[in-house]
Design a protein around this motif. Structure first.
Motif, PDB file in Angstrom:
ATOM      1  N   ASN A 729     -22.138  66.127   5.191  1.00  0.00           N
ATOM      2  CA  ASN A 729     -22.158  65.147   4.108  1.00  0.00           C
ATOM      3  C   ASN A 729     -21.377  66.284   2.722  1.00  0.00           C
ATOM      4  O   ASN A 729     -22.444  66.808   1.858  1.00  0.00           O
ATOM      5  CB  ASN A 729     -22.494  64.291   2.864  1.00  0.00           C
ATOM      6  N   MET A 730     -20.637  66.128   2.273  1.00  0.00           N
ATOM      7  CA  MET A 730     -19.760  67.308   1.960  1.00  0.00           C
ATOM      8  C   MET A 730     -20.192  66.778   0.089  1.00  0.00           C
ATOM      9  O   MET A 730     -19.687  66.459   0.008  1.00  0.00           O
ATOM     10  CB  MET A 730     -19.086  67.284   2.263  1.00  0.00           C
ATOM     11  N   LEU A 731     -20.619  68.417  -0.142  1.00  0.00           N
ATOM     12  CA  LEU A 731     -21.152  68.272  -1.205  1.00  0.00           C
ATOM     13  C   LEU A 731     -20.202  68.470  -2.512  1.00  0.00           C
ATOM     14  O   LEU A 731     -19.528  70.019  -2.223  1.00  0.00           O
ATOM     15  CB  LEU A 731     -22.266  69.100  -2.256  1.00  0.00           C
ATOM     16  N   SER A 732     -19.568  68.554  -3.835  1.00  0.00           N
ATOM     17  CA  SER A 732     -19.337  69.070  -4.922  1.00  0.00           C
ATOM     18  C   SER A 732     -19.081  70.521  -5.238  1.00  0.00           C
ATOM     19  O   SER A 732     -17.748  70.504  -5.423  1.00  0.00           O
ATOM     20  CB  SER A 732     -18.446  68.032  -5.743  1.00  0.00           C
ATOM     21  N   GLU A 733     -20.034  70.896  -4.659  1.00  0.00           N
ATOM     22  CA  GLU A 733     -20.800  71.778  -4.619  1.00  0.00           C
ATOM     23  C   GLU A 733     -19.816  72.992  -4.136  1.00  0.00           C
ATOM     24  O   GLU A 733     -19.139  73.741  -4.947  1.00  0.00           O
ATOM     25  CB  GLU A 733     -21.954  72.175  -5.714  1.00  0.00           C
ATOM     26  N   VAL A 734     -19.977  72.672  -2.606  1.00  0.00           N
ATOM     27  CA  VAL A 734     -19.275  72.894  -1.316  1.00  0.00           C
ATOM     28  C   VAL A 734     -17.904  73.648  -1.870  1.00  0.00           C
ATOM     29  O   VAL A 734     -16.898  74.048  -1.558  1.00  0.00           O
ATOM     30  CB  VAL A 734     -19.390  72.931  -0.343  1.00  0.00           C
ATOM     31  N   LEU A 735     -17.050  72.198  -2.263  1.00  0.00           N
ATOM     32  CA  LEU A 735     -15.777  72.108  -2.581  1.00  0.00           C
ATOM     33  C   LEU A 735     -15.596  73.150  -3.067  1.00  0.00           C
ATOM     34  O   LEU A 735     -14.022  73.641  -3.139  1.00  0.00           O
ATOM     35  CB  LEU A 735     -15.035  70.434  -3.360  1.00  0.00           C
ATOM     36  N   LEU A 736     -16.105  73.350  -4.034  1.00  0.00           N
ATOM     37  CA  LEU A 736     -15.771  74.071  -6.109  1.00  0.00           C
ATOM     38  C   LEU A 736     -15.409  75.210  -4.479  1.00  0.00           C
ATOM     39  O   LEU A 736     -14.929  76.196  -5.595  1.00  0.00           O
ATOM     40  CB  LEU A 736     -16.852  73.713  -6.877  1.00  0.00           C
ATOM     41  N   PHE A 737     -16.127  76.033  -4.111  1.00  0.00           N
ATOM     42  CA  PHE A 737     -16.876  77.018  -3.202  1.00  0.00           C
ATOM     43  C   PHE A 737     -15.397  77.236  -2.348  1.00  0.00           C
ATOM     44  O   PHE A 737     -14.661  78.247  -3.047  1.00  0.00           O
ATOM     45  CB  PHE A 737     -17.684  77.389  -2.576  1.00  0.00           C
ATOM     46  N   LEU A 738     -14.970  76.621  -1.888  1.00  0.00           N
ATOM     47  CA  LEU A 738     -13.517  76.104  -0.845  1.00  0.00           C
ATOM     48  C   LEU A 738     -12.309  77.209  -2.283  1.00  0.00           C
ATOM     49  O   LEU A 738     -11.799  77.689  -1.869  1.00  0.00           O
ATOM     50  CB  LEU A 738     -13.304  75.158  -0.222  1.00  0.00           C
ATOM     51  N   SER A 739     -12.452  75.867  -2.766  1.00  0.00           N
ATOM     52  CA  SER A 739     -11.048  76.130  -3.787  1.00  0.00           C
ATOM     53  C   SER A 739     -11.282  77.691  -4.529  1.00  0.00           C
ATOM     54  O   SER A 739      -9.941  78.686  -4.401  1.00  0.00           O
ATOM     55  CB  SER A 739     -11.484  75.509  -5.427  1.00  0.00           C
ATOM     56  N   GLN A 740     -12.515  78.109  -4.801  1.00  0.00           N
ATOM     57  CA  GLN A 740     -12.211  78.918  -5.019  1.00  0.00           C
ATOM     58  C   GLN A 740     -12.065  80.477  -4.281  1.00  0.00           C
ATOM     59  O   GLN A 740     -11.158  80.932  -4.025  1.00  0.00           O
ATOM     60  CB  GLN A 740     -13.962  79.285  -5.620  1.00  0.00           C
ATOM     61  N   TYR A 741     -12.162  79.896  -2.820  1.00  0.00           N
ATOM     62  CA  TYR A 741     -12.476  81.015  -1.623  1.00  0.00           C
ATOM     63  C   TYR A 741     -11.243  81.565  -1.673  1.00  0.00           C
ATOM     64  O   TYR A 741     -10.111  82.014  -1.736  1.00  0.00           O
ATOM     65  CB  TYR A 741     -12.733  80.389  -0.807  1.00  0.00           C
ATOM     66  N   LEU A 742     -10.428  80.261  -1.821  1.00  0.00           N
ATOM     67  CA  LEU A 742      -8.247  80.009  -1.276  1.00  0.00           C
ATOM     68  C   LEU A 742      -7.502  80.646  -2.797  1.00  0.00           C
ATOM     69  O   LEU A 742      -6.842  81.157  -2.229  1.00  0.00           O
ATOM     70  CB  LEU A 742      -8.469  78.408  -1.473  1.00  0.00           C
ATOM     71  N   THR A 743      -8.521  80.222  -3.772  1.00  0.00           N
ATOM     72  CA  THR A 743      -7.549  80.776  -5.033  1.00  0.00           C
ATOM     73  C   THR A 743      -7.423  82.380  -4.720  1.00  0.00           C
ATOM     74  O   THR A 743      -6.562  83.312  -4.898  1.00  0.00           O
ATOM     75  CB  THR A 743      -8.468  80.652  -6.181  1.00  0.00           C
ATOM     76  N   LEU A 744      -8.940  82.550  -4.532  1.00  0.00           N
ATOM     77  CA  LEU A 744      -9.184  84.268  -3.977  1.00  0.00           C
ATOM     78  C   LEU A 744      -7.747  85.039  -2.903  1.00  0.00           C
ATOM     79  O   LEU A 744      -7.483  85.477  -3.060  1.00  0.00           O
ATOM     80  CB  LEU A 744     -10.837  84.557  -3.815  1.00  0.00           C
ATOM     81  N   CYS A 745      -8.143  83.727  -2.054  1.00  0.00           N
ATOM     82  CA  CYS A 745      -7.137  84.748  -1.074  1.00  0.00           C
ATOM     83  C   CYS A 745      -5.738  83.896  -1.301  1.00  0.00           C
ATOM     84  O   CYS A 745      -5.189  84.904  -0.891  1.00  0.00           O
ATOM     85  CB  CYS A 745      -7.395  83.288  -0.167  1.00  0.00           C
ATOM     86  N   GLY A 746      -5.118  83.430  -2.492  1.00  0.00           N
ATOM     87  CA  GLY A 746      -3.754  83.758  -2.895  1.00  0.00           C
ATOM     88  C   GLY A 746      -3.524  84.736  -3.179  1.00  0.00           C
ATOM     89  O   GLY A 746      -2.574  85.362  -3.884  1.00  0.00           O
TER      90      GLY A 746
END
Length: 1209
Positions: A729-746
């Motif tokens: 059950n993916m929480l929105s908080e974890v999705l936000l982390f993923l968005s931040q990780y990908l932003t930093l990767c970019g």
């Protein structure tokens, strides 16, 4: 009876008038009473707060009749009684021995107090025994444990322990140590018959006292014998039940406050409740279950009391029966032999019992040989002054303070079991560290206190972690508790506790907080627990303040941690005051930089992952192959590597995966069961590792170590990919982390693209990997392939590929924000992502634009623009357009203006590409150049409009203005140097036709205004003049054209109509005649138009003869229908004008003398009118014939009209 608890509400301050009885009917529990005793001029402060009680409401005791024989058992003897509590099931009564782990049971129930507020947790019997040490010759044997600032005291029954050792062979190391150093001829001492006799009559007395009628109810002698025999058995079996050397427990009770089983991520409250588990097939002894194997960890005291004695805070368990009702609402009941006086030990015993339970009075029943003699009431504050039992309460206070100081100063190691021992008849008190002694043997887990202490350390740490307002000063304490807990436990036996403890250790380091300046005021630099640092004096080197240190005296034991050479020292006031407060021992480690902090976190995460993985029983580390799952081979499709096309495919797969996460798909390769503790714990550890790697990557990014940053963000995304595989059950908080990780990767990929000159160093940093990282990655690979984000984390050597990957990272981050309502919940992050998307699209647009410019400069042979150039233009323009949209969606006018400016530059490059190559002398400014330059101007103007005013960003405004002026200048220069003369020559007829049409329409407009009587007389006159002017200009321009005879004819007919309209408003014949002459003159001027029409008709007729009808129809621009229509109108208007002219001239001739010229005109007009009528009467005439007639008539009319002299220009 129903148990009840209270939170320990604030109690009233200490009373100055001594202990007072509770008012009638007042309940004992819960209560909070304070008292101050004045005994012999010495003041002792005592305050008791009942924290828990299972006792029923107090009832009055039955006052026995004089001469009652206590040797005879009452009818209710040894039957379970709620009024007596645990004393009701044993003949031991209130002096019942405590279990070896009784303090742990209390500590578990009142976990908030342990380690922080309370100095001592123990059974009241142990407290009394310690305070009587200077007065008693009996032996003392107690186990001491330290948890934070709290000491746990439990009776350590050596005789019972060694009896077990003789039977099972356990504890031989302690038995040998005891015999070697303390008592070489150890043997079990049996209780005397007198002891059992006194216990029996005390038990019978208590049962008589609750019987109600006070009369003896004899039972048959056989039953009495049976009860007596059972009494002995009960006593033997009731003593301290010692466990076998500790083994792996199968379960641990859950903390009531930790029942959360919600979705991930879990708060520490989840970790608290689930502390240990093992497969049931191991058939290992349980530790925490109720029953005989509970090992005393259950809190089975009737009441738990928070007792403050002077400045010592103690959590005490007591089973003393308390009676009430009638004149004595709260009293304790005692039985004494009248022939034996009360000694000091008994007086201290009674006094401390009443103080601890807050009972103001003592009822003493005296007997002689079991026959009741009398009752006596004694107030608690009078007990120290009784005859033969005088003692100083001040001395008792000093003993308590000195013993506490001695223990706190020497029991310094959390998790260690200390043994406080005083032999019978000896004045020497010794303190041993049993943990150290046990570790010298083969199996350190033979210490039965190991597991209870570890669990308590763990629970106290959990409790401190769960407090929302927890001060960071306590982090050092929590860390020490957890480290000691882990140190005590065997990794193979207790993986869940170790994993949980390591996770909490990692949670102590806040990774998501902004970096702060390290200073002396930082809480992390201070001592972890303020209670440890109240008095931070060093241990004295000499024996001035205490004689408990190890000595070279042969009589001393070199195995002892500390020794009190004489119990008399305990009575000396403030003997150990200088070291009363425990010294700080658990400061939180100061991490000087982010990397060090994250590395600590990852070390704890790794230990936790190892514990979880070791608990998953598998045949091998690698999962078994699934027949339905294809085996991944070690090759990569070229379509998935490099280039935007492969990225598009991988992005599509990624978005599909994100969509499946919303549905809760679960896939684990290791075989973990969803919902198991391993599953939940591994999720938390993996999420923590991803956060740590993200922070490490961010720190490396700020240090411009881009290769290292990419390696860390790759590990963060691999961790997150594994989390996604395990998560149900993916929480929105974890999705936000993923968005931040990908932003930093970019960000990292963009910086690598911009720093290509240092590529070798970045590649070396990227490929380096620590052993810790490898082990964490190995644990991740047990669950998934970790390839979900491989497209984002590869270090490419191609600039275009790096820019494309960066862009895809931002796009993926943006897509994730769209999945749930994260966009509105995190507007700042959303704006940052869009800004980065706009920026990277600008970078890619500039990259393609520069490539197109390079191709253009290399193009020498080919004069036309290549397809490759055009493709690059399209890509660049598309990127700019998307970037502009990104910036406009967040109202970033400045950046939008910069991208519009770059788009303008792209248009100028396109214009330059279309300039003619080859002969410079023949080159002209091409239409394509003009088109692109004008587009460039438009984009520059849009950029200026986006900025609004120069004040918003002067530098950008000036730059755009300069580019705009440069474009204008370039266009002007090119048009001057390469004037498009040939194109202008071709354009002239078209321009003339357009101008003529405009004049014609303007004239028609004014003509219409005049007809409709618009405006006043002055305005109508102005309209008349303007209409005449524009008709004249239109005629002149149409006459210059050779291909517009119909338009010329139409304009002339409108002029005639205009003249006719003017004639209607004229009254004099002269004026009308003049207007008619002008109109006829206009008619004669249409001859040119008819000549052109005739020419077209003749050409058409000739082509028709040669059989080229279809081609003629296509090539001829003459509209026959239009010509016929105009010709008919012309004939009718000419007929009308000639008729009116004839009439006017005829009437004028009659009235005035004849005029030769007018006669000639009249005669000519009549002839032309006659011919016209005959021509129009012939309906079958061809169009060419009709045109020829008109031309002939106009030729005849021209001289006559000119002779009249009334021509109108």
């Amino acid at each position: 009876m129903g148990d009840f608890r209270e939170a320990g509400a604030a109690a009233p301050p200490a009373l100055r008038e001594g202990l007072s009885l509770l008012s009638q009917g007042e309940s004992e529990e819960p209560s909070a009473q304070g008292s101050a005793l004045f005994l012999g001029g010495n003041e002792v402060k005592s305050r008791a707060v009942v924290k828990y009680s299972s006792a029923p409401p107090r009832t009055a005791f039955a006052r026995l009749e004089e001469k009652t024989d206590l040797k005879l058992p009452p009818a209710n003897w040894l039957r379970e009684s709620a009024k007596l509590g645990p004393a009701g099931t044993t003949i031991l009564g209130s002096t019942k021995k405590s279990k070896p782990f009784s303090s742990f049971g209390m500590a578990y129930d009142f976990i908030d107090s342990v380690g922080n507020d309370v100095d001592v947790v123990s059974d009241s019997e142990n407290i009394k025994k310690l305070l009587k040490i200077p007065y008693s010759k009996s032996h003392v044997s107690m186990a001491v444990h330290r948890i934070g600032r709290t000491l746990l005291l439990d009776e350590l029954d050596i005789q019972e322990l060694f009896m077990r050792s003789s039977q099972t062979g356990d504890w031989t190391w302690l038995k040998e140590f005891y015999q070697r150093l303390i008592d070489q001829k150890w043997q079990r001492k049996k209780k005397s018959k007198e002891h059992w006799y006194q216990k029996a009559i005390l038990s019978k007395f208590l049962y008589y006292s609750i019987n109600g009628d006070g009369t003896a109810q004899p039972v048959p002698p056989a039953a009495e014998q049976q009860q007596s025999s059972s009494s002995d058995q009960t006593n033997d079996s009731e003593g301290a039940s010692w466990p076998a050397p500790f083994e792996m427990p199968s379960s641990v009770p859950e903390d009531p406050s930790a029942s959360s089983q919600g979705s991930e991520p879990l708060e520490p409250s989840y970790i608290v409740g689930h502390v240990a588990s093992a497969p049931k097939e191991q058939n290992l002894t349980t530790l925490f279950n109720d029953g005989e194997n509970s090992q005393g960890l259950k809190n089975d005291f009737v009441r738990n009391i928070l007792w403050t004695f002077e400045d010592i805070h103690m959590l005490v368990g007591s089973n003393m029966p308390i009676f009430g009702g009638g004149r004595y609402p709260a009293v304790s009941l005692r039985l004494r032999d009248n022939n034996k006086p009360i000694n000091v030990l008994t007086g201290i015993d009674y006094w401390l019992d009443n103080l601890i339970c807050n009972v103001p009075e003592l009822v003493m029943c005296f007997h002689v040989n079991g026959i009741v003699q009398k009752y006596e009431m004694i107030k608690t504050e009078e007990i120290p002054n009784l005859e033969n039992s005088n003692f100083s309460t001040k001395v008792i206070k000093d003993i308590a303070q000195n013993i506490l100081s001695f223990l706190k100063s020497n029991c310094t190691k959390e998790g260690h079991t200390y043994w406080l021992f005083k032999a019978s008849g000896s004045d020497i008190v010794k303190l041993y560290d049993l943990t150290t002694l046990c570790e010298e043997t083969e199996d350190k887990y033979q210490n039965p206190f190991t597991m209870p202490v570890a669990i308590l350390l763990y629970k106290v740490a959990c409790n401190m972690m769960m407090k929302k307002n927890q001060n960071k000063k306590h982090y050092g304490t929590i860390r020490t508790l957890l480290l000691n807990c882990v140190k005590l436990l065997d990794k193979s036996r207790h993986p869940q506790i170790i994993a949980s403890a390591n996770y909490m250790l990692s949670e102590l380091f806040q990774l998501d907080e902004p970096k702060k300046e390290e200073s002396s005021e930082s809480p992390l630099n201070e001592n972890s627990d303020e209670s440890y640092s109240e008095e931070e004096e060093e241990m004295p080197d000499s024996d001035e303040n205490g004689s408990y240190s190890t000595s070279s005296d042969p009589s001393d034991d070199n195995k002892a941690v500390a020794i009190i050479k004489s119990v008399g020292e305990l009575s000396v006031p403030e003997k150990y005051k200088s070291i009363h407060q425990i010294r700080p021992s658990c400061a939180f480690p100061v991490c000087h930089d982010t990397e060090e902090r994250c590395r600590l976190v990852l070390s704890y995460v790794l230990e936790g992952l190892k514990s979880v993985d070791s608990s998953i029983k598998k045949e091998s580390d690698l999962p078994a192959a699934d027949p339905s799952t294809p085996i991944p081979l070690k090759y990569e499709d070229e379509s998935t590597r490099g280039g935007p096309e492969g990225l598009e495919k991988q992005m599509a797969l990624f978005l599909d995966k994100m969509g499946s996460l919303q549905k809760g798909n679960y896939s684990s390769q290791s075989g973990m069961i969803p919902g198991s503790w391993q599953h939940k714990m591994k999720l938390q550890l993996i999420l923590k590792s991803s956060k740590a790697y993200y922070v490490l990557s961010d720190a490396a990014m700020s240090l411009q170590k881009y290769g290292r940053a990419l390696r860390y963000i790759k590990l963060a995304l691999q961790s997150h990919d594994t989390y996604c595989c395990l998560c149900t059950n993916m929480l929105s908080e974890v999705l936000l982390f993923l968005s931040q990780y990908l932003t930093l990767c970019g960000d990292i990929q963009l910086m690598l693209a911009q720093n290509a000159n240092n590529r070798a160093a970045h590649l070396e940093e990227f490929n380096y990997q620590t052993k810790e990282d490898q082990e964490i990655l190995h644990s991740l690979h047990r669950e998934s392939s970790c390839q979900g984000f491989a497209w984002a984390t590869d270090l490419s050597t191609d600039l275009e590929s790096q820019l494309s990957v960066s862009c895809k990272c931002y796009e993926a981050a943006n897509e994730i924000l769209q999945f749930s309502d994260l966009k509105s919940q995190n507007p700042e992050h959303y704006i940052q992502v869009l800004k980065r998307m706009g920026n990277i699209r600008n970078e890619i647009g500039v990259f393609y634009m520069n490539q197109a410019a390079a191709l253009q400069s290399e193009r020498t042979v080919s004069k036309s623009v290549s397809a490759a150039e055009q493709q690059l233009w399209k890509k660049s323009f598309s990127c700019f357009e998307k970037g502009i949209h990104n910036f406009e969606s967040i109202d970033d006018a400045t950046n939008a203006a910069l991208l519009l400016c770059n788009t303008g530059r792209l248009m100028r490059i396109c214009a330059q590409a279309h300039c003619g190559a080859g002969d410079e002398f023949k080159r002209e400014f091409s239409p394509e150049e003009g088109l692109y330059y004008n587009k460039a101007v438009d984009y520059y103007l849009k950029a200026l409009r986006s900025l609004g005013t120069r004040d918003i960003h002067p530098a950008v405004w000036d730059s755009v203005n300069w580019e705009l002026s440069t474009t204008y200048f370039t266009m002007a220069t090119l048009q001057q140097d390469y004037a498009p003369l040939s194109r202008k020559a071709q354009e002239q007829p078209l321009c003339q036709y357009r101008a003529a049409t405009i004049h014609h329409r303007l004239a028609s407009m004014y003509h219409s205004c005049l007809r409709n009587q618009v405006g006043d007389e002055h305005l109508r006159k102005q309209h008349r003049m303007l209409a005449d002017l524009h008709y004249s200009k239109a005629v002149k321009l149409f006459q210059l054209l050779k291909d517009a005879p119909c338009e010329l004819l139409r304009v002339q007919l409108e002029r005639v109509a205009f003249a006719e309209f003017q004639m209607t408003s004229q009254n004099s014949n002269v004026g009308k005649l003049k207007t008619l002459s002008g109109a006829l003159d206009i008619m004669t001027r249409t001859e040119h138009a008819f000549q052109l029409i005739r020419k077209e008709l003749v050409e058409e007729f000739d082509q028709h003869k040669t059989g080229e009808t279809a081609a003629a129809a296509d090539s001829s621009g003459l509209n026959r229908e239009e010509v016929i229509k105009l010709l008919s109108i012309f004939e009718s208007r000419l007929s009308f004008l000639l008729l009116q002219s004839i009439k006017l001239l005829s009437s004028t001739k009659k009235k005035t003398s004849s005029n030769i010229e007018e006669d000639v005109v009249l005669k000519t007009n009549k002839q032309i009118y006659s011919q016209l009528l005959r021509a129009t009467a012939n309906k079958s005439a061809a169009l060419l014939e009709r045109v020829d007639v008109i031309i002939r008539l106009l030729d005849q009319l021209a001289p006559g009209s000119r002779a009249s002299g009334g021509a109108v220009q």
